[in-house]
Design a protein around this motif. Sequence first.
Motif, PDB file in Angstrom:
ATOM      1  N   ALA A   1      47.878  43.018  56.243  1.00  0.00           N
ATOM      2  CA  ALA A   1      48.103  43.734  54.927  1.00  0.00           C
ATOM      3  C   ALA A   1      46.659  43.945  54.229  1.00  0.00           C
ATOM      4  O   ALA A   1      45.525  42.926  54.163  1.00  0.00           O
ATOM      5  N   LEU A   2      46.190  45.138  53.954  1.00  0.00           N
ATOM      6  CA  LEU A   2      44.895  45.568  53.149  1.00  0.00           C
ATOM      7  C   LEU A   2      44.943  46.217  51.702  1.00  0.00           C
ATOM      8  O   LEU A   2      46.110  46.803  51.653  1.00  0.00           O
ATOM      9  N   ALA A   3      44.018  45.906  51.052  1.00  0.00           N
ATOM     10  CA  ALA A   3      44.170  46.513  49.560  1.00  0.00           C
ATOM     11  C   ALA A   3      44.024  48.128  49.825  1.00  0.00           C
ATOM     12  O   ALA A   3      43.509  48.709  50.906  1.00  0.00           O
ATOM     13  N   SER A   4      45.011  48.748  48.905  1.00  0.00           N
ATOM     14  CA  SER A   4      45.004  50.303  49.076  1.00  0.00           C
ATOM     15  C   SER A   4      43.709  50.937  49.235  1.00  0.00           C
ATOM     16  O   SER A   4      43.771  51.978  50.255  1.00  0.00           O
ATOM     17  N   ASP A   5      42.536  50.658  48.662  1.00  0.00           N
ATOM     18  CA  ASP A   5      41.501  51.495  49.058  1.00  0.00           C
ATOM     19  C   ASP A   5      40.809  51.440  50.388  1.00  0.00           C
ATOM     20  O   ASP A   5      40.386  52.352  50.988  1.00  0.00           O
ATOM     21  N   ILE A   6      41.234  50.172  50.886  1.00  0.00           N
ATOM     22  CA  ILE A   6      40.726  49.964  52.394  1.00  0.00           C
ATOM     23  C   ILE A   6      41.601  50.863  53.494  1.00  0.00           C
ATOM     24  O   ILE A   6      40.948  51.394  54.171  1.00  0.00           O
ATOM     25  N   SER A   7      42.698  50.655  53.151  1.00  0.00           N
ATOM     26  CA  SER A   7      43.645  51.458  54.078  1.00  0.00           C
ATOM     27  C   SER A   7      43.537  53.021  53.843  1.00  0.00           C
ATOM     28  O   SER A   7      43.318  53.645  54.686  1.00  0.00           O
ATOM     29  N   GLU A   8      43.073  53.391  52.720  1.00  0.00           N
ATOM     30  CA  GLU A   8      43.042  54.758  52.241  1.00  0.00           C
ATOM     31  C   GLU A   8      41.571  55.274  53.090  1.00  0.00           C
ATOM     32  O   GLU A   8      41.645  56.467  53.267  1.00  0.00           O
ATOM     33  N   ALA A   9      40.699  54.290  53.094  1.00  0.00           N
ATOM     34  CA  ALA A   9      39.505  54.649  53.734  1.00  0.00           C
ATOM     35  C   ALA A   9      39.660  55.039  55.216  1.00  0.00           C
ATOM     36  O   ALA A   9      38.606  55.793  55.815  1.00  0.00           O
TER      37      ALA A   9
ATOM     38  N   SER B   1      50.216  44.386  83.803  1.00  0.00           N
ATOM     39  CA  SER B   1      49.328  44.743  82.946  1.00  0.00           C
ATOM     40  C   SER B   1      49.325  44.295  81.602  1.00  0.00           C
ATOM     41  O   SER B   1      50.251  43.878  81.191  1.00  0.00           O
ATOM     42  N   ILE B   2      48.455  44.723  80.727  1.00  0.00           N
ATOM     43  CA  ILE B   2      48.269  44.324  79.333  1.00  0.00           C
ATOM     44  C   ILE B   2      47.549  45.577  78.614  1.00  0.00           C
ATOM     45  O   ILE B   2      46.742  45.891  78.932  1.00  0.00           O
ATOM     46  N   ASP B   3      48.448  45.844  77.660  1.00  0.00           N
ATOM     47  CA  ASP B   3      48.119  47.186  76.888  1.00  0.00           C
ATOM     48  C   ASP B   3      47.824  46.826  75.353  1.00  0.00           C
ATOM     49  O   ASP B   3      48.717  46.087  74.936  1.00  0.00           O
ATOM     50  N   ALA B   4      47.133  47.500  74.657  1.00  0.00           N
ATOM     51  CA  ALA B   4      46.908  46.898  73.184  1.00  0.00           C
ATOM     52  C   ALA B   4      46.345  48.150  72.471  1.00  0.00           C
ATOM     53  O   ALA B   4      45.607  49.051  72.988  1.00  0.00           O
ATOM     54  N   GLU B   5      46.638  48.226  71.326  1.00  0.00           N
ATOM     55  CA  GLU B   5      46.185  49.421  70.277  1.00  0.00           C
ATOM     56  C   GLU B   5      45.989  48.785  68.885  1.00  0.00           C
ATOM     57  O   GLU B   5      46.680  47.911  68.726  1.00  0.00           O
ATOM     58  N   MET B   6      45.296  49.522  68.189  1.00  0.00           N
ATOM     59  CA  MET B   6      45.000  49.039  66.658  1.00  0.00           C
ATOM     60  C   MET B   6      44.918  50.328  66.115  1.00  0.00           C
ATOM     61  O   MET B   6      43.939  51.040  66.461  1.00  0.00           O
ATOM     62  N   HIS B   7      45.549  50.376  64.919  1.00  0.00           N
ATOM     63  CA  HIS B   7      45.295  51.418  63.835  1.00  0.00           C
ATOM     64  C   HIS B   7      45.503  50.941  62.517  1.00  0.00           C
ATOM     65  O   HIS B   7      45.954  49.891  62.132  1.00  0.00           O
TER      66      HIS B   7
ATOM     67  N   ASP C   1      49.930  50.493  54.554  1.00  0.00           N
ATOM     68  CA  ASP C   1      49.985  49.285  54.233  1.00  0.00           C
ATOM     69  C   ASP C   1      48.805  48.244  55.183  1.00  0.00           C
ATOM     70  O   ASP C   1      48.889  47.119  54.534  1.00  0.00           O
ATOM     71  N   GLY C   2      47.996  48.727  55.860  1.00  0.00           N
ATOM     72  CA  GLY C   2      46.861  48.034  56.254  1.00  0.00           C
ATOM     73  C   GLY C   2      46.633  48.226  57.734  1.00  0.00           C
ATOM     74  O   GLY C   2      47.052  49.209  58.478  1.00  0.00           O
ATOM     75  N   MET C   3      46.348  46.993  58.387  1.00  0.00           N
ATOM     76  CA  MET C   3      45.932  47.202  60.046  1.00  0.00           C
ATOM     77  C   MET C   3      47.268  46.618  60.753  1.00  0.00           C
ATOM     78  O   MET C   3      47.779  45.642  60.463  1.00  0.00           O
ATOM     79  N   VAL C   4      47.217  47.462  61.813  1.00  0.00           N
ATOM     80  CA  VAL C   4      48.422  47.117  62.681  1.00  0.00           C
ATOM     81  C   VAL C   4      47.788  46.734  64.274  1.00  0.00           C
ATOM     82  O   VAL C   4      47.034  47.641  64.552  1.00  0.00           O
ATOM     83  N   ILE C   5      48.276  45.733  64.844  1.00  0.00           N
ATOM     84  CA  ILE C   5      47.618  45.563  66.131  1.00  0.00           C
ATOM     85  C   ILE C   5      48.980  45.248  67.065  1.00  0.00           C
ATOM     86  O   ILE C   5      49.656  44.446  66.832  1.00  0.00           O
ATOM     87  N   THR C   6      49.045  45.853  68.043  1.00  0.00           N
ATOM     88  CA  THR C   6      50.249  45.651  69.144  1.00  0.00           C
ATOM     89  C   THR C   6      49.850  45.435  70.354  1.00  0.00           C
ATOM     90  O   THR C   6      48.501  46.013  70.723  1.00  0.00           O
ATOM     91  N   SER C   7      50.418  44.643  71.213  1.00  0.00           N
ATOM     92  CA  SER C   7      50.291  44.460  72.588  1.00  0.00           C
ATOM     93  C   SER C   7      51.523  44.650  73.283  1.00  0.00           C
ATOM     94  O   SER C   7      52.531  44.426  72.643  1.00  0.00           O
ATOM     95  N   GLN C   8      51.409  44.932  74.503  1.00  0.00           N
ATOM     96  CA  GLN C   8      52.348  45.170  75.578  1.00  0.00           C
ATOM     97  C   GLN C   8      51.958  44.377  76.740  1.00  0.00           C
ATOM     98  O   GLN C   8      51.091  44.869  77.337  1.00  0.00           O
ATOM     99  N   THR C   9      52.632  43.381  77.380  1.00  0.00           N
ATOM    100  CA  THR C   9      52.417  42.659  78.625  1.00  0.00           C
ATOM    101  C   THR C   9      53.632  42.849  79.541  1.00  0.00           C
ATOM    102  O   THR C   9      54.697  42.568  79.127  1.00  0.00           O
ATOM    103  N   VAL C  10      53.208  43.172  80.725  1.00  0.00           N
ATOM    104  CA  VAL C  10      54.330  43.572  81.780  1.00  0.00           C
ATOM    105  C   VAL C  10      53.806  42.494  82.808  1.00  0.00           C
ATOM    106  O   VAL C  10      52.909  42.442  83.018  1.00  0.00           O
ATOM    107  N   LEU C  11      55.103  41.641  83.071  1.00  0.00           N
ATOM    108  CA  LEU C  11      54.892  40.756  84.057  1.00  0.00           C
ATOM    109  C   LEU C  11      55.320  41.210  85.589  1.00  0.00           C
ATOM    110  O   LEU C  11      56.323  42.079  85.420  1.00  0.00           O
ATOM    111  N   LYS C  12      55.084  40.804  86.304  1.00  0.00           N
ATOM    112  CA  LYS C  12      55.526  41.129  87.863  1.00  0.00           C
ATOM    113  C   LYS C  12      56.892  40.421  88.069  1.00  0.00           C
ATOM    114  O   LYS C  12      57.403  39.622  87.559  1.00  0.00           O
TER     115      LYS C  12
END
Length: 595
Positions: free
Chosen positions: A310-318, A574-580, A584-595
């Motif tokens: 979670a980030l202050a509104s001015d950080i998210s807006e930037a 495989s491992i995939d990740a993204e950040m946006h 509301d703030g910063m979101v980091i997601t990851s997806q790990t696929v196992l054999k």
Amino acid sequence: MRSTMRFIALGLAGFMLVACSHKDKNAPLAFVPADTPYAVANLATLDDDTRTALLTQADAQLPAQLAQLNAMADDMAAKDPDTARLLRAFGAELKGQTVETFAAHAGIDVKGRAAFYGLGLAPVLRFDLSDPAMFEEFIARLETAYGKKLDAAQEDKQAYRRHVSTASGTEVILAIVGKQAVIALLPDTATPSLLRQALGLDRPKKSLQDDGRLKTLAKAKGYKDWLVGQLDLTRALPLLASGNDPLFGAIEKARAQAESAKTGEPVANQLQTPPSCAIDAARIAARVPALSFGYTRLDPKHQDARFDIALASDISEAFARLKVDLPGLGTAGTAPFDLSIALPVMSLRTFWSAQADAVAAKPFTCPKLTDLNDEFAKLGAAMQQAAIPPFGDMLGLRVALDTLVAAKNTSLPTFSGRLVLGTSNPAGLLATGQMMVPSLARLKLAADGKPIPLPQDLANMVGQPAWLAMSPHALAIGIGAGEDAKLAETLNTPVGDAGRMLRMHLNGAMYLSWLQLMEDKADSLAAATATISRGDDSSLGTDNDDAATEAAANAARSKAQFAVMKAQAERVDSIDAEMHVDDDGMVITSQTVLK
């Protein structure tokens, strides 16, 4: 003592993933105060197949955790030998067992409920037992390996055991309460009120179960109910900085007493905490109010997770509306290792300059935080320089590796792939490079994505054929046979959408390659350390021998940890990740696929 609680929490928190929750008065969340600074709990059960898959993964991690436990014991042996011996006793109980067999022998219910939370900053772990008598037997085995009984105590009619660490000013309490176990790290002079809360004898006026905050959080963020966690920094940071938290105060007092014994500095002088510290801590927390996490998909073949800041509104807006024209940032990577990072220097310069100006206008006054004033002053000056081209024109960076192997005759690995530099002025960046490297001046590059071979002298430096290509938004270099054919497509991949800051893709084979390179580097460092130790002055005698023995033990632990990490990597497809950044703030997601 914090290390003790940390390992116990790590060792048992896995059971949170395989447990169920019921709305009853004895659910672990019913004992958690609604105003707790942090909490991690399971809200639902897993199916048997997924539970088995997660336990298998936990078994693969167990050797590395045992190595870390032994390393912690070694590190604290000189200052706190009693606690070190207890850690080794716990490790001996785990050694040679799977997580499931350990749980079965200890009477821990892997299908039960669990919660890890704070009474203030004091951590408490409460979990269901399948057989309290077997947990009692586990404690007896632990005491036998430890070499003595844990201290027995009682509050009202509730019995519990305690291990006191004078060196850290803390105590671990261990209790069987009905069909649940409670493990808590408290001050060694815990008040009866704090002790009763930890044991569950006194319930909170409003619990996290009543509050429903984790359930609401899970629904809002898309977390599955199997595991949900939150850290409330608006509560935690002021407690940490004010000196008013009982646990942190006890730890600080023990540290001050040890320092006073060495230097003569009065303990009272070291423990002075002005009111401004809580105010400054609250100010920082207002910028980053909370962290939370949870799984978004969990089955035998997939492990997807989400982490929210979670980030202050001015950080998210930037940053939430910011679109960065970096090719590759707008779509999932396809190379075995593919990393795109947004680095919009002008936008970052504007943001961080504003933060530096805010600190200059209202400096931190807490003695523990005044160094931040100097750091922000330096940051403000650096941001002024960041406007200078070509650095000021930078938008981001993409690295796409197709191969990565250790080289036989050099410390640098051999690789093939592409490097993309996103910039608002690619021609200017090229011109700067041509001024610095005269042989580049012969290149005639257009912004059409067509690759041009690097001059032979530069290609010889990398030991492989190499090409340059340019587009309206980027300058790219391809290194290795066949990479020229990929440059045009690389430069034409979608740019970032609004708020996108990072994307990463890693396949299992490349993951193993990275681990092997890291292990090779660690082995080289260990060998160099051993050589230096052998070459040291022999007059050092026993001290030199001890250093060599410690270095050898560290190398052996490192080798064991890499073996476990590689075994885990073998299961990864495989491992995939993204950040946006969103509103509301910063979101980091990851997806790990196992054999």
